[in-house]
Design an enzyme around this catalytic site. Structure first.
Site, mmCIF file in Angstrom:
data_model
loop_
_atom_site.group_PDB
_atom_site.id
_atom_site.type_symbol
_atom_site.label_atom_id
_atom_site.label_comp_id
_atom_site.label_asym_id
_atom_site.label_seq_id
_atom_site.Cartn_x
_atom_site.Cartn_y
_atom_site.Cartn_z
ATOM 1 N N CYS A 1 0.839 -1.196 0.000
ATOM 2 C CA CYS A 1 0.000 0.000 0.000
ATOM 3 C C CYS A 1 0.880 1.253 0.000
ATOM 4 C CB CYS A 1 -0.985 -0.051 1.160
ATOM 5 S SG CYS A 1 -2.478 0.879 0.806
ATOM 6 N N HIS B 1 -3.650 -5.101 0.551
ATOM 7 C CA HIS B 1 -3.059 -5.594 1.804
ATOM 8 C C HIS B 1 -3.094 -7.127 1.869
ATOM 9 C CE1 HIS B 1 -2.481 -1.817 4.019
ATOM 10 N NE2 HIS B 1 -3.490 -1.380 3.279
ATOM 11 N N GLU C 1 -1.420 -9.069 3.683
ATOM 12 C CA GLU C 1 -1.137 -9.614 5.024
ATOM 13 C C GLU C 1 -2.390 -10.136 5.726
ATOM 14 O OE1 GLU C 1 -0.963 -6.428 4.143
ATOM 15 O OE2 GLU C 1 -1.452 -5.036 5.775
HETATM 16 N N1 GLN Z 1 -2.026 6.793 2.877
HETATM 17 C C1 GLN Z 1 -2.123 6.020 1.678
HETATM 18 C C2 GLN Z 1 -3.489 6.132 1.030
HETATM 19 O O1 GLN Z 1 -4.435 6.527 1.651
HETATM 20 C C3 GLN Z 1 -1.781 4.567 1.938
HETATM 21 C C4 GLN Z 1 -2.751 3.865 2.814
HETATM 22 C C5 GLN Z 1 -2.248 2.554 3.322
HETATM 23 O O2 GLN Z 1 -1.056 2.265 3.278
HETATM 24 N N2 GLN Z 1 -3.121 1.727 3.847
HETATM 25 O O3 GLN Z 1 -3.635 5.814 -0.129
#
Ligand code: GLN
Length: 538
Positions: free
Chosen positions: A385, A511, A513
Site C-alpha cells: 500500500c 493488503h 497480510e
Molecule cells: N495513505 C495512503 C493512502 O491513503 C496509503 C494507505 C495505506 O497504506 N493503507 O492511499
C-alpha cells in the site's frame, strides 16, 4: 439451535483473550464444528477505522470492507470462520443504531434505556452474526475489556441474558484470568477469585476458567481455584508462558482437553479431533534452519500491534521457507537524509526490506529512501500500500529525475503528483469508512513476479487506502522501465508494480497480510522471504 460461548477476561488486559478465543475456535473446528467468531468492543468509535495504530494497533479489514479490531485478524489466522462487518460489534454501532431507531419513532413512545434496548440491540447483533452462515454450530463471542470496567457492562449483561435464555448447555461462559507469581515464585489465586466474584456480581457464573500463569498449574492449585470459584476442577485450564509461538496454544489447550470439556458441557457428542495442520506447523517450526533479517521501515515501530498482520504473515512465510525470520524494526524518520540511510541501512545487514501501509506525511521521505536503497543495492523489497506508493515516488524522483515528485497526500503543490486521489475521493469529508475498502479483483500480467507467486492471473485481495497510482504517468514510468504488473479487471487502476533488473522488488496497492495463515503462508510473503533467503545464502 446455535450454541454460544462467551469469552470474557478479568484481572487485567493483554492476557491473550483473543488468542484464547481463537484457539478454542480452532479446536472446535478440529472437531468438525462450524464456528462463528464475534468480537464485542466496548469503545464508542463506530469502528476501529478512525483510531490511530498507536491507540489500538492495526485496523483489520474484512472482505466486505469493515474496518475492525485486530482480534478479527487472530480469528482469521486460527480459524476458517467467515468474517464480515457482522462479526465486529462496538458500543458505537450499538448506540448509533438505537438512537437512529429512537429518532424514527420505532420505540413507540417508550423511554429508551440501556436495559432492555441497548442489550437487545447487542443480542440481536450477536444472533445476526451467527445467522450469516446457516451452517454455524457454535458462536464464540469475545467480550473486550476487563470485567469491572464500566464500558463492558452492557455486553456482559447481554451475555447474562443470553445464557439464561438459551440454557446452560447451549451457552457457556469462559473466563480468562491471571495467576501472578509473587515473592519466591509463589503462584497467587486471589486475583482470580476476585475476578470470578466480579463475574458473579454481573450474574454470570463462569463454566470454564483459563488461567494465564508462568507455568502449568498443579492439581492442588487447580482444585483450590475450582473450590473458590464454583467451577469443576477439570474446567480449570492453564495458558502458560511459552517461547515458541502463539500458534502452539491450540495444541496446549488440546493436551489439557479443553475441547472435550467444552463439548461435554454443551452436550455435543465427542467426535474425532483432526489437528494435523497444527501439528505439522509445529514440525515446520522445529525444523527451521538459519535466519533471514527483514527490515521493516515504518513509523509505528514502538508498538508491535500496529503492523500485527504483517509480522504474522512474515512468520508464516518463514515457516513455509524453513527459515526463521528476524524482524528488524526501523523507524523511517532518521532515514530522511542520505547520511541517515547509509548509517542505518548499510550497517544493519538485512536480507530484505518491507515497507508497510500508513497514513500522513511523517517519515515518508525516509521510506522513499529505503525503497531507493533496496532498489540500488538489489535487496529484496516488498511494498504494501503506502510501501508501493513510495516505490513510485522513488522511481519518479531518482530514475526519472523529477525531484519534486510526491503523493498529493503529502504535497498538494507538486508538479508531479505521481500518486493522487481518484475523482470520487476528492469531495469526501467524512473519515469513517470512506476509503477504497475491502475485497477487489486484480489481474496479473504475464511474465511477472506477482503472477509467479499466485500461479493464476485473477487475484482477490483487500484494500484500505484513498490514493492511487496516477494514470497519466503510466507511460513515462513504464518507458523508464518500471513494470506495471497488475491492474483492476477494467484496467482502470494500477494494483502492482515491479522493479526491472532486481532480484525481487514488488509493491502492491492492496493488503495481502490479512489473508496469510500459519498453515498457509500468503504467496507474496512466501516469495519475498524466499528471495531474502537466497540473498542471505549468496
Ligand atoms: N495513505 C495512503 C493512502 O491513503 C496509503 C494507505 C495505506 O497504506 N493503507 O492511499
Amino acid at each position: 439451535m446455535n450454541k454460544f460461548i462467551f469469552v470474557s477476561g478479568g484481572v487485567c488486559s493483554s492476557l491473550g483473550k483473543g488468542v484464547s478465543a481463537s484457539s478454542l475456535g480452532a479446536l472446535l473446528e478440529g472437531r468438525g464444528l462450524n464456528v462463528c467468531m464475534v468480537k464485542c468492543d466496548p469503545y464508542i468509535n463506530v469502528n476501529a477505522g478512525t483510531m490511530s495504530p498507536y491507540q489500538h494497533g492495526e485496523v483489520y479489514v474484512t472482505d466486505d470492507g469493515a474496518e475492525t479490531d485486530l482480534d478479527l485478524g487472530n480469528y482469521a489466522r486460527f480459524t476458517s470462520a467467515p468474517l464480515s462487518r457482522a462479526n465486529s460489534i462496538t458500543t458505537g454501532q450499538v448506540y448509533d443504531a438505537v438512537i437512529r431507531k429512537e429518532r424514527e419513532g420505532r420505540y413507540l413512545g417508550r423511554c429508551v434505556q440501556v436495559i432492555p434496548h441497548i442489550t437487545d440491540e447487542i443480542k440481536s447483533r450477536i444472533t445476526a452474526a451467527a445467522k450469516e452462515d446457516p451452517d454455524t454450530d457454535v458462536v464464540i463471542v469475545e467480550i473486550g475489556g476487563t470485567v469491572g470496567d464500566i464500558e463492558s457492562i452492557p455486553f456482559l449483561e447481554a451475555a447474562r441474558q443470553m445464557i439464561h435464555e438459551c440454557g446452560r448447555s447451549n451457552a457457556l461462559s469462559v473466563h480468562l484470568t491471571l495467576i501472578p507469581e509473587v515473592g519466591g515464585g509463589e503462584l497467587k489465586t486471589k486475583p482470580t477469585q476476585h475476578s470470578v466474584q466480579a463475574m458473579q456480581e454481573m450474574g454470570i457464573q463462569p463454566d470454564i476458567l483459563i488461567c494465564r500463569a508462568p507455568a502449568m498449574l498443579d492439581g492442588a492449585t487447580r482444585r483450590k481455584i475450582a473450590q473458590f470459584c464454583n467451577v469443576d476442577t477439570e474446567a480449570v485450564f492453564t495458558s502458560y508462558n511459552i517461547d515458541t509461538t502463539i500458534y502452539e496454544i491450540p495444541l496446549i489447550f488440546f493436551d489439557q482437553k479443553l475441547d472435550q470439556v467444552v463439548l461435554r458441557k454443551m452436550g455435543v457428542e465427542s467426535r474425532h479431533a483432526d489437528l494435523d495442520g497444527w501439528y505439522s506447523m509445529m514440525k515446520h517450526l522445529k525444523s527451521q534452519q538459519g535466519t533471514v533479517r527483514i527490515g521493516i521501515v515504518g513509523k509505528y515501530m514502538e508498538l508491535h500491534d500496529a503492523y500485527k498482520s504483517v509480522y504474522e504473515a512474515l512468520f508464516h512465510a518463514g515457516l513455509d521457507n524453513g527459515v526463521r525470520v528476524e524482524l528488524v524494526k526501523i523507524d523511517s524518520t532518521p532515514l530522511e537524509d542520505a547520511a541517515g540511510v547509509k548509517n542505518t541501512l548499510d550497517s544493519l545487514n538485512v536480507n530484505g526490506i518491507l515497507v508497510p501501509g500508513g497514513f500522513g506525511q511523517q517519515g515518508i521521505n525516509g521510506m522513499t529512501n529505503a525503497a531507493r536503497w533496496a532498489r540500488e543495492n538489489k535487496i529484496p523489497y516488498f511494498g504494501i500500500c503506502l510501501g508501493m506508493q513510495v516505490m513510485v515516488i522513488d522511481w519518479a524522483r531518482h530514475v526519472l529525475g523529477w525531484e519534486d515528485a510526491d503523493s498529493s497526500e503529502f504535497n498538494q503543490d507538486t508538479r508531479h503528483p505521481v500518486i493522487s486521489l481518484l475523482e470520487d475521493q476528492q469531495e469526501v469529508k467524512n473519515y469513517g469508512g470512506t476509503m477504497r475498502l475491502g475485497k477487489c479483483g486484480s489481474v496479473a500480467e504475464p511474465g511477472t513476479l506477482i503472477l509467479a507467486a499466485y500461479g493464476e492471473a485473477h487475484i482477490f485481495e483487500r484494500h484500505r487506502h484513498r490514493y492511487e497510482f496516477t494514470n497519466t504517468y503510466r507511460k513515462e514510468m513504464s518507458e523508464a522501465g518500471l513494470k506495471l504488473s497488475a491492474f483492476t479487471p477494467d484496467g482502470a487502476l494500477v494494483e502492482c508494480i515491479e522493479w526491472p533488473d532486481h532480484p525481487w522488488g514488488l509493491g502492491v496497492q492492496f493488503h495481502p497480510e490479512f489473508k496469510s495463515k500459519p498453515t498457509a503462508a500468503h504467496p507474496l510473503f512466501r516469495d519475498f522471504i524466499a528471495a531474502a533467503k537466497k540473498k542471505n545464502e549468496a
